[in-house]
Design a protein around this motif. Structure first.
Motif, PDB file in Angstrom:
ATOM      1  N   CYS A  68       0.725  -1.586   0.075  1.00 15.98           N
ATOM      2  CA  CYS A  68      -0.521  -0.375  -0.455  1.00 15.98           C
ATOM      3  C   CYS A  68       1.139   1.447   0.107  1.00 15.98           C
ATOM      4  O   CYS A  68       1.442   1.542  -0.181  1.00 15.98           O
ATOM      5  CB  CYS A  68      -0.994  -0.018   1.458  1.00 15.98           C
ATOM      6  SG  CYS A  68      -0.174   0.821   2.726  1.00 15.98           S
ATOM      7  N   ARG A  93       1.032   3.070   2.619  1.00 14.98           N
ATOM      8  CA  ARG A  93       2.389   3.743   3.996  1.00 14.98           C
ATOM      9  C   ARG A  93       3.271   2.274   3.753  1.00 14.98           C
ATOM     10  O   ARG A  93       4.443   2.878   4.711  1.00 14.98           O
ATOM     11  CB  ARG A  93       1.184   3.490   4.936  1.00 14.98           C
ATOM     12  CG  ARG A  93       0.709   4.644   4.689  1.00 14.98           C
ATOM     13  CD  ARG A  93      -0.138   4.356   6.324  1.00 14.98           C
ATOM     14  NE  ARG A  93      -1.409   5.040   6.743  1.00 14.98           N
ATOM     15  CZ  ARG A  93      -0.879   6.272   7.283  1.00 14.98           C
ATOM     16  NH1 ARG A  93       0.134   7.019   7.760  1.00 14.98           N
ATOM     17  NH2 ARG A  93      -2.164   7.462   7.041  1.00 14.98           N
ATOM     18  N   CYS A  94       3.329   1.660   2.673  1.00 21.13           N
ATOM     19  CA  CYS A  94       4.402   0.075   2.828  1.00 21.13           C
ATOM     20  C   CYS A  94       6.051   0.716   2.202  1.00 21.13           C
ATOM     21  O   CYS A  94       6.605   1.055   2.627  1.00 21.13           O
ATOM     22  CB  CYS A  94       4.170  -1.105   1.644  1.00 21.13           C
ATOM     23  SG  CYS A  94       3.188  -1.972   2.742  1.00 21.13           S
ATOM     24  N   CYS A 142       4.524  -2.378   7.800  1.00 24.46           N
ATOM     25  CA  CYS A 142       3.436  -1.603   7.319  1.00 24.46           C
ATOM     26  C   CYS A 142       2.663  -1.033   8.539  1.00 24.46           C
ATOM     27  O   CYS A 142       1.577  -1.928   9.466  1.00 24.46           O
ATOM     28  CB  CYS A 142       2.770  -1.374   6.148  1.00 24.46           C
ATOM     29  SG  CYS A 142       1.441  -0.356   5.472  1.00 24.46           S
ATOM     30  N   CYS A 199      -1.268  -1.778   6.738  1.00 25.55           N
ATOM     31  CA  CYS A 199      -1.474  -3.012   5.835  1.00 25.55           C
ATOM     32  C   CYS A 199      -0.081  -4.447   6.729  1.00 25.55           C
ATOM     33  O   CYS A 199      -0.337  -5.307   5.930  1.00 25.55           O
ATOM     34  CB  CYS A 199      -1.520  -2.833   4.681  1.00 25.55           C
ATOM     35  SG  CYS A 199       0.245  -3.231   4.174  1.00 25.55           S
TER      36      CYS A 199
HETATM   37 ZN   LIG Z   1       0.931  -1.488   4.004  1.00 24.86          ZN
END
Ligand SMILES: [Zn+2]
Length: 391
Positions: free
Chosen positions: A291, A293-294, A365, A368
């Motif tokens: 995602c 944010r990863c 993360c 996720c």
């Molecule tokens: Zn993520």
């Protein structure tokens, strides 16, 4: 020399026939034959026996071996009255099909008995003409076009990226487009936001976009959201049910909000971003890749973020990146090809180069990952008051 009636009578002596009630019983048994409808397209569209294979009589010999390679498989052949299918059954026997049985009285008698009929969903003649270039591609075809017409895509922003993305999705016949944007059309938008026009200055962007899209394709229904996406409305809007989100937001608060919400709602996001001569595209597919944010767990602190006055973008760049986003969205809907999930595509307009970087889901993360630390929406501080889709 035999006339038609003599020929038909002779053929009927050489083939097996079965009545509608007997066929109906056979079809609900364990060794049901494969039903083959040899009528023309317009007859098929008015209704057919459930689960029948449609091969018009004129194409039967040419196509049947590709469709039914197993010649020991029992076949039940029908047309409207039982004559065309009698000749078809004879031809199939001559081709080596061991059991090609004719339905006596055909579809007319089947219906007269009140047996089940399937009415296929078909494209109108206008749609057939409009989408003819899609229908010619086997990977799209009529089934794919129906999928597109049934699909719902949510666009975040009706700006530089949202303009080309929504125009191409609308042209392709994506049936429902949701568009979120709180902004009005400004003169400085028109250098790249091609869904708007000079006579729309001051008009809400979502309404301007709706007008352009509906003029382009009356098959498309536009759901305008004249509001800014926030933690208060994100669940309501995403909860209306979307197959794909096309993120064309230009600011961090919206981008993080879209990311977190898409994971919790399980909706893939086609992400695009642009700056001066550089653009990026990727797909964040919950459960099937990283995602946002990863890649970037938190937004940069405001003092490190580029000032909006330093922004600026080559007018054609969002056209290229937004079109790539539309391409990814169409592939996700059609379930064709390889999506950009796990790959970040980097475009440089000055050098005209495309690079690709592999990106992976981060087990740490905050959203996720395996033990998420962010479980509620975060409203980040706006860095420079740029409304969604301004760029
Ligand atoms: Zn993520």
């Amino acid at each position: 020399m035999a006339n038609y009636r003599e020929l038909l009578a002779r053929v009927k002596e050489e083939i097996q026939e079965i009545s509608s009630p007997a066929a109906q019983e056979l079809l609900s048994s364990a060794d049901a034959p494969l039903v083959v409808d040899v009528r023309e397209q317009d007859e098929w569209e008015e209704g057919h026996i459930p689960r029948a294979l449609h091969v018009p009589r004129g194409w039967l010999e040419a196509r049947i071996e590709g469709l039914v390679p197993d010649k020991t498989r029992p076949l039940l052949i029908y047309c409207s009255g039982g004559s065309r299918s009698a000749f078809a059954a004879k031809a199939l026997g001559e081709m080596g099909y061991e059991e090609a049985v004719n339905l006596a009285g055909g579809f007319t008698d089947w219906k007269r008995n009140g047996f089940e009929v399937t009415i296929p969903r078909v494209l109108s003649s206008e749609q057939r003409a409009r989408y003819s270039r899609h229908l010619l591609i086997p990977e799209v075809g009529e089934d794919g076009q129906q999928r597109l017409l049934d699909a719902r895509v949510l666009l975040v922003g009706a700006g530089g990226l949202g303009s080309p993305a929504s125009l191409y999705l609308a042209a392709a016949g994506v049936g429902t487009l949701g568009i979120i944007d709180a902004d009005v059309v400004d003169e400085s938008n028109l250098q790249r936001q091609i869904i708007h026009a000079t006579d729309r200055l001051g008009e809400p962007k979502v309404l301007s976009a709706k007008r352009t899209i509906e003029a382009l394709n009356p098959d498309v229904r536009v759901r305008p959201y004249e509001e800014r996406l926030t933690s208060d409305n994100v669940d309501r809007i995403l909860g209306e049910g979307w197959d794909v989100i096309v993120d064309g937001a230009d600011n961090f608060p919206t981008r993080y909000l879209v990311n977190d919400a898409s994971i919790w709602h399980g909706i893939p996001v086609v992400h695009g971003s642009i700056f001066r001569f550089e653009g990026q595209v990727t797909v964040f597919s919950p459960g099937a890749g990283p995602c946002y944010r990863c890649l970037f767990p938190q937004p940069p602190p405001p003092e490190l973020a580029p000032s909006c006055a330093e922004g600026g973008v080559l007018g054609v760049l969002p056209g290229i990146i937004g079109s790539l986003q539309a391409n990814e969205a169409l592939k996700l809907i059609l379930d064709r090809g390889d999506s950009l999930a796990g790959r970040l595509l980097l475009f440089d307009a000055l050098g005209t180069t495309l690079d690709e970087v592999t990106v992976r889901r981060d087990p740490y993360c905050p959203v996720c990952g395996d033990t998420p630390t962010i479980t509620e929406y975060v409203d980040y501080v706006e860095f420079c008051n740029a409304p969604v889709g301004r760029r």
